[in-house]
Design a protein around this motif. Structure first.
Motif, PDB file in Angstrom:
ATOM      1  N   MET A  86      25.898 -17.702  33.080  1.00 35.35           N
ATOM      2  CA  MET A  86      26.377 -18.478  31.933  1.00 35.35           C
ATOM      3  C   MET A  86      25.376 -18.616  30.795  1.00 35.35           C
ATOM      4  SD  MET A  86      28.479 -21.124  34.221  1.00 35.35           S
ATOM      5  CE  MET A  86      27.779 -20.453  35.739  1.00 35.35           C
ATOM      6  N   ILE A  87      24.097 -18.916  31.142  1.00 35.41           N
ATOM      7  CA  ILE A  87      23.065 -18.973  30.097  1.00 35.41           C
ATOM      8  C   ILE A  87      22.264 -17.686  30.241  1.00 35.41           C
ATOM      9  CG2 ILE A  87      21.215 -20.351  29.087  1.00 35.41           C
ATOM     10  CD1 ILE A  87      22.235 -22.768  30.583  1.00 35.41           C
ATOM     11  N   HIS A  88      22.830 -16.578  29.788  1.00 33.21           N
ATOM     12  CA  HIS A  88      22.221 -15.267  29.995  1.00 33.21           C
ATOM     13  C   HIS A  88      21.154 -15.043  28.927  1.00 33.21           C
ATOM     14  CE1 HIS A  88      21.647 -11.116  30.944  1.00 33.21           C
ATOM     15  NE2 HIS A  88      22.630 -11.096  31.824  1.00 33.21           N
ATOM     16  N   THR A  89      19.892 -15.044  29.354  1.00 33.85           N
ATOM     17  CA  THR A  89      18.778 -14.951  28.409  1.00 33.85           C
ATOM     18  C   THR A  89      18.864 -13.690  27.554  1.00 33.85           C
ATOM     19  OG1 THR A  89      17.456 -16.100  30.040  1.00 33.85           O
ATOM     20  CG2 THR A  89      16.273 -15.068  28.252  1.00 33.85           C
ATOM     21  N   ASN A  90      19.261 -12.569  28.158  1.00 33.44           N
ATOM     22  CA  ASN A  90      19.314 -11.314  27.401  1.00 33.44           C
ATOM     23  C   ASN A  90      20.555 -11.202  26.537  1.00 33.44           C
ATOM     24  OD1 ASN A  90      18.153  -9.888  30.435  1.00 33.44           O
ATOM     25  ND2 ASN A  90      16.907 -10.513  28.698  1.00 33.44           N
ATOM     26  N   LEU A  91      21.560 -12.003  26.841  1.00 30.45           N
ATOM     27  CA  LEU A  91      22.819 -11.904  26.087  1.00 30.45           C
ATOM     28  C   LEU A  91      23.016 -13.109  25.183  1.00 30.45           C
ATOM     29  CD1 LEU A  91      25.185 -10.477  28.887  1.00 30.45           C
ATOM     30  CD2 LEU A  91      23.707  -9.236  27.300  1.00 30.45           C
ATOM     31  N   GLY A  92      21.930 -13.774  24.807  1.00 25.97           N
ATOM     32  CA  GLY A  92      22.043 -14.813  23.775  1.00 25.97           C
ATOM     33  C   GLY A  92      22.182 -16.242  24.280  1.00 25.97           C
ATOM     34  N   ARG A  93      21.882 -16.485  25.532  1.00 24.84           N
ATOM     35  CA  ARG A  93      21.988 -17.838  26.090  1.00 24.84           C
ATOM     36  C   ARG A  93      23.355 -18.481  25.833  1.00 24.84           C
ATOM     37  NH1 ARG A  93      16.200 -20.901  25.276  1.00 24.84           N
ATOM     38  NH2 ARG A  93      14.953 -19.604  26.641  1.00 24.84           N
ATOM     39  N   SER A  94      23.385 -19.720  25.311  1.00 28.69           N
ATOM     40  CA  SER A  94      24.672 -20.431  25.237  1.00 28.69           C
ATOM     41  C   SER A  94      25.531 -19.968  24.062  1.00 28.69           C
ATOM     42  CB  SER A  94      24.424 -21.926  25.069  1.00 28.69           C
ATOM     43  OG  SER A  94      23.772 -22.422  26.198  1.00 28.69           O
ATOM     44  N   PRO A  95      26.810 -19.667  24.308  1.00 27.68           N
ATOM     45  CA  PRO A  95      27.708 -19.351  23.195  1.00 27.68           C
ATOM     46  C   PRO A  95      28.172 -20.643  22.514  1.00 27.68           C
ATOM     47  CG  PRO A  95      28.842 -19.071  25.300  1.00 27.68           C
ATOM     48  CD  PRO A  95      27.465 -19.554  25.632  1.00 27.68           C
ATOM     49  N   LEU A  96      28.297 -20.584  21.199  1.00 34.37           N
ATOM     50  CA  LEU A  96      28.741 -21.763  20.444  1.00 34.37           C
ATOM     51  C   LEU A  96      30.256 -21.779  20.322  1.00 34.37           C
ATOM     52  CD1 LEU A  96      26.120 -21.630  17.554  1.00 34.37           C
ATOM     53  CD2 LEU A  96      26.257 -23.363  19.363  1.00 34.37           C
ATOM     54  N   PRO A  97      30.851 -22.944  20.143  1.00 29.30           N
ATOM     55  CA  PRO A  97      32.308 -22.999  19.976  1.00 29.30           C
ATOM     56  C   PRO A  97      32.726 -22.460  18.608  1.00 29.30           C
ATOM     57  CG  PRO A  97      31.351 -25.219  20.045  1.00 29.30           C
ATOM     58  CD  PRO A  97      30.215 -24.263  20.142  1.00 29.30           C
ATOM     59  N   PRO A  98      33.682 -21.528  18.562  1.00 31.27           N
ATOM     60  CA  PRO A  98      34.136 -20.985  17.276  1.00 31.27           C
ATOM     61  C   PRO A  98      34.592 -22.082  16.314  1.00 31.27           C
ATOM     62  CG  PRO A  98      35.082 -19.739  19.096  1.00 31.27           C
ATOM     63  CD  PRO A  98      34.360 -20.897  19.705  1.00 31.27           C
ATOM     64  N   ALA A  99      35.123 -23.188  16.865  1.00 26.19           N
ATOM     65  CA  ALA A  99      35.659 -24.253  16.005  1.00 26.19           C
ATOM     66  C   ALA A  99      34.591 -24.860  15.094  1.00 26.19           C
ATOM     67  CB  ALA A  99      36.287 -25.344  16.872  1.00 26.19           C
ATOM     68  N   LEU A 100      33.319 -24.689  15.438  1.00 28.29           N
ATOM     69  CA  LEU A 100      32.259 -25.269  14.607  1.00 28.29           C
ATOM     70  C   LEU A 100      31.804 -24.325  13.510  1.00 28.29           C
ATOM     71  CD1 LEU A 100      29.859 -26.854  17.249  1.00 28.29           C
ATOM     72  CD2 LEU A 100      31.875 -27.812  16.152  1.00 28.29           C
ATOM     73  N   MET A 101      32.182 -23.054  13.636  1.00 29.36           N
ATOM     74  CA  MET A 101      31.516 -22.072  12.798  1.00 29.36           C
ATOM     75  C   MET A 101      31.974 -22.071  11.346  1.00 29.36           C
ATOM     76  SD  MET A 101      29.384 -21.461  14.921  1.00 29.36           S
ATOM     77  CE  MET A 101      28.292 -20.349  14.041  1.00 29.36           C
ATOM     78  N   ASP A 102      33.174 -22.596  11.071  1.00 20.65           N
ATOM     79  CA  ASP A 102      33.590 -22.726   9.668  1.00 20.65           C
ATOM     80  C   ASP A 102      32.619 -23.640   8.932  1.00 20.65           C
ATOM     81  OD1 ASP A 102      35.699 -21.087   9.951  1.00 20.65           O
ATOM     82  OD2 ASP A 102      37.236 -22.658  10.033  1.00 20.65           O
ATOM     83  N   HIS A 103      32.251 -24.714   9.621  1.00 20.24           N
ATOM     84  CA  HIS A 103      31.324 -25.664   9.005  1.00 20.24           C
ATOM     85  C   HIS A 103      29.950 -25.018   8.786  1.00 20.24           C
ATOM     86  CE1 HIS A 103      29.259 -29.326   7.997  1.00 20.24           C
ATOM     87  NE2 HIS A 103      28.389 -29.086   8.959  1.00 20.24           N
TER      88      HIS A 103
END
Ligand SMILES: *Cc1c(COP(=O)(O)O)cnc(C)c1O
Length: 467
Positions: A86-103
């Motif tokens: 889930m927290i894959h160091t090589n693949l970018g650790r934690s994914p962010l929720p798309p719902a926040l990205m507009d902001h």
């Protein structure tokens, strides 16, 4: 040079010949095509010098096209993580929720209140945006955010202990992957490391014996990525805090991961920040993109006077946090404040129960079986997903894998490569001659893409790497 090599070298087509043949039928910028031609011709030249013949013209064109398409794709790009980590160091650790990205996009693409106080029409500080949220969530007087937790530790040590001694247990001189090692960060900060205890056991009396006039700080480092078993003992943070009070020496805790609420998986309990803060510890540092489930950041919470000094330290400017990160972090913290922390992608993955995953895996397996030749064995397997990211070592969540195997062991090697080279790339685990797919880390909207990628990789319908 032998004559046949010379004649082959002369037979390599010219750059312009290839440019003309391809014309503008490739949907990539000119610079990528030109670079692809140069690189492919150099590749052929090297092969010819090794005695190989020049490939047929059509083959060269195809190779140039594949290269040009590859060059035109961003280097840093999304992948499907089918590893279950889930927290894959090589693949970018934690994914962010798309719902926040507009902001986040709005803050990044327009001017913002980054260092401006609307109420006064005056200069403000970038620390103000999340300080109140953080102090409210964890229960400290003050907070600040820097680029990552390694920077937070460095800044705290530089501010509190430059030229003086920091007492740390020998069991906590940890390395967190790559270049973050407690003794090295200590050296960089100008603080002197005073190791106490033994690797497996440290007692309160060891700390007491080490304290002298030049002691600046008692540091406790969370053993975030390993566990010690057997004849072990360490000093509880609360006892260290009591010693700090008695001697007037500040106490710091580097937590690594930072959960905001108690988290217990199996027999492993991750110390949550509010509980740690309640011990009375003076400064606590943790990551934004481990168990918090937010963007890369280093979060420092603690005593107001200490955080004030950290904000003013010259190093603070060098490790300061970017506005896109701050925008994302503020929104993530707001979700926690609103009781919506469980909606963060990381928590959705951690909290997905084995039954829910089994259902997803069964449906997925059925779809794959419909699209794959009968000789491909598609099966369901009980297994474990890892948290990863050096968080909660040894902790595993029960999961169900979809496994894929062919008639030959080397099939799987070839499939794994094609999956990695597909668009979007798919990252899987391979074990015991099988491809393992853990749907825990696949988002619902990615399922069809994953299915298509797997079918293509196995049936070879479309060459990997092309769109
Ligand atoms: C992960 C970790 C760090 C480094 O944090 P980054 O956010 O990766 O910079 C420092 N200390 C501990 C104990 C950690 O687990």
């Amino acid at each position: 040079m032998p004559e046949h090599v010379n004649s082959q070298l002369r037979a390599i087509p010219a750059v312009q010949t290839i440019q003309r043949a391809i014309g503008d039928r490739l949907p990539v910028a000119r610079v990528w095509l030109d670079q692809a031609i140069r690189d492919e011709l150099e590749h052929i030249r090297q092969a010819v010098l090794q005695g190989e013949p020049v490939p047929p013209f059509e083959r060269i064109l195809a190779a140039v096209e594949t290269r040009a398409r590859r060059y035109a794709v961003p280097h840093l790009r999304p992948v499907l993580n089918a590893t279950g980590v889930m927290i894959h160091t090589n693949l970018g650790r934690s994914p962010l929720p798309p719902a926040l990205m507009d902001h986040v996009a709005a803050v990044a693409t327009q001017y913002s209140t980054l260092e401006y106080r609307l109420s006064e029409g005056q200069r403000g500080s970038r620390h103000e945006h999340v300080e109140e949220l953080l102090t409210w969530l964890v229960g400290t007087e003050a907070a600040m955010v820097v680029n990552n937790n390694a920077a937070a530790v460095l800044l705290a040590l530089s501010t509190l202990a430059e030229g003086r001694e920091v007492v740390v247990s020998r069991g906590e001189l940890v390395e967190i992957g790559g270049s973050f090692r407690v003794p090295e960060v200590m050296a960089l900060s100008g603080a002197r490391l005073r190791e106490v205890g033994a690797t497996n056991k440290t007692h309160l009396r060891d700390y007491m014996a080490a304290i002298q006039d030049n002691t600046a700080l008692l540091l406790k480092v969370h053993q975030s990525n390993f566990r010690m078993m057997g004849f072990v003992a360490s000093v509880e943070l609360a006892d260290l805090v009591r010693l700090g009070r008695q001697t007037g020496i500040p106490v710091m805790a580097d937590l690594g991961s930072g959960v905001l609420r108690p988290l217990r998986i199996g027999d492993y309990e991750e110390p949550d920040v509010p509980t740690v803060v309640q011990t009375g510890v003076d400064v606590t540092t943790f990551s934004g993109d481990k168990l918090l489930g937010g963007p890369q950041a280093g979060i420092v919470v603690g005593r107001r006077d200490i955080i004030q000094r950290m904000k003013k330290h010259p190093l603070a400017r060098a490790v300061r946090v970017d506005k896109m990160t701050l925008a994302a972090l503020e929104m993530v913290l707001r979700w926690y404040a609103e009781g919506r922390g469980h909606e963060l992608p990381l928590w959705q993955m951690i909290e997905a129960g084995p039954e829910a995953i089994r259902q997803r895996a069964e449906t997925f397996m059925d779809h794959l079986r419909q699209h794959l030749p009968a000789e491909v064995r598609v099966e369901l397997e009980e297994a474990w997903s890892e948290i990863g990211g050096g968080s909660m070592p040894g902790t595993r969540l029960p999961t169900y894998l979809v496994t894929l195997a062919g008639s030959e062991p080397r099939d799987v090697v070839e499939w794994e490569r094609r999956l990695r080279e597909s668009d979007p790339p798919v990252i899987v685990r391979v074990s015991h001659g099988k491809i393992l797919v853990d749907l825990r880390t696949i988002f619902p909207q990615q399922k069809l893409t994953l299915q298509t990628a797997i079918v293509r990789a196995i049936t070879g319908e479309v060459e990997g790497g092309s769109r």
